[in-house]
Design a protein around this motif. Structure first.
Motif, PDB file in Angstrom:
ATOM      1  N   PHE A  40       0.832  -1.199   0.000  1.00 43.16           N
ATOM      2  CA  PHE A  40       0.000   0.000   0.000  1.00 43.16           C
ATOM      3  C   PHE A  40       0.871   1.255   0.000  1.00 43.16           C
ATOM      4  O   PHE A  40       0.638   2.176  -0.792  1.00 43.16           O
ATOM      5  CB  PHE A  40      -0.940  -0.013   1.212  1.00 43.16           C
ATOM      6  CG  PHE A  40      -1.827   1.182   1.322  1.00 43.16           C
ATOM      7  CD1 PHE A  40      -2.890   1.360   0.447  1.00 43.16           C
ATOM      8  CD2 PHE A  40      -1.624   2.137   2.307  1.00 43.16           C
ATOM      9  CE1 PHE A  40      -3.722   2.473   0.547  1.00 43.16           C
ATOM     10  CE2 PHE A  40      -2.446   3.245   2.414  1.00 43.16           C
ATOM     11  CZ  PHE A  40      -3.492   3.413   1.532  1.00 43.16           C
ATOM     12  N   ALA A 104      -4.474  -2.017  -1.081  1.00 43.95           N
ATOM     13  CA  ALA A 104      -3.042  -2.201  -1.313  1.00 43.95           C
ATOM     14  C   ALA A 104      -2.682  -2.261  -2.796  1.00 43.95           C
ATOM     15  O   ALA A 104      -1.725  -1.617  -3.229  1.00 43.95           O
ATOM     16  CB  ALA A 104      -2.550  -3.460  -0.601  1.00 43.95           C
ATOM     17  N   ILE A 138      -6.254  -1.713   5.781  1.00 41.44           N
ATOM     18  CA  ILE A 138      -5.723  -1.991   4.457  1.00 41.44           C
ATOM     19  C   ILE A 138      -6.117  -3.397   4.019  1.00 41.44           C
ATOM     20  O   ILE A 138      -5.872  -4.365   4.735  1.00 41.44           O
ATOM     21  CB  ILE A 138      -4.192  -1.824   4.427  1.00 41.44           C
ATOM     22  CG1 ILE A 138      -3.822  -0.386   4.792  1.00 41.44           C
ATOM     23  CG2 ILE A 138      -3.624  -2.197   3.054  1.00 41.44           C
ATOM     24  CD1 ILE A 138      -2.331  -0.150   4.990  1.00 41.44           C
TER      25      ILE A 138
END
Length: 187
Positions: A40, A104, A138
């Motif tokens: 990410f 990500a 994430i």
């Protein structure tokens, strides 16, 4: 008949009697493996955003230091002790927010404008946006992000600072949102 109704009627007439086409729905749901935080951060950086990966305990102090003396919009629900939110959207130096999810694979941040994320205008009008993304927010792919989101909420998908190019491919930043995006990934 309105123009909309006329267009829809023409479409219905054009497709009348045609066979239905089955649309495949076998989307990838998990596309990345390994360290999602690292991926990410790399992808967000690819978009020309400024990225910091910090331990969660250091984030509040870092933000206070970074925002000292700046006229920042601090949305309701964003915990930033001692920094009063600037009331005027058009003269603010920037906005600081959290997010709903980070993707990500694409380096995309999604705001659902819940607590701590501000309104759409608050995140698009100022020239600077500081966004805090927690590591547990994430996910690997867009389908995973969509599964976490409430489709009834207003969603803003951010992939880097605002940028566009003219016909000669001259890049112009800040036309449709903040010119500068700074992201803190809280681990």
């Amino acid at each position: 008949m309105s123009a909309r109704e006329e267009i829809l009627a023409r479409i219905a007439k054009a497709v009348a009697g045609t066979a239905d086409v089955e649309i495949p729905r076998d989307y990838r749901t998990q596309a990345a493996t390994g360290d999602l935080v690292e991926l990410f951060a790399e992808r967000v950086d690819d978009y020309r955003a400024v990225v910091h990966v910090l331990p969660a305990a250091e984030v509040p102090g870092w933000i206070k230091e970074r925002l000292a003396g700046r006229r920042m919009i601090v949305p309701d629900g964003f915990d930033l002790d001692g920094h009063e939110s600037w009331p005027d959207l058009h003269t603010a130096d920037g906005v600081v927010t959290g997010c709903a999810v980070g993707v990500a694979l694409t380096g995309t941040i999604v705001l659902d404008h819940g607590p701590g994320q501000g309104t759409r205008a608050q995140t698009l009008v100022p020239d600077y946006h500081l966004c805090v993304v927690r590591a547990d927010q994430i996910v690997s792919s867009v389908p995973e992000a969509v599964a976490r989101l409430d489709p009834a909420r207003p969603l803003t998908w951010i992939s880097g600072p605002s940028a566009t190019s003219d016909i000669e491919l001259n890049r112009v930043e800040g036309v449709h949102g903040p010119r500068t995006l700074e992201v803190i990934i809280s681990t």
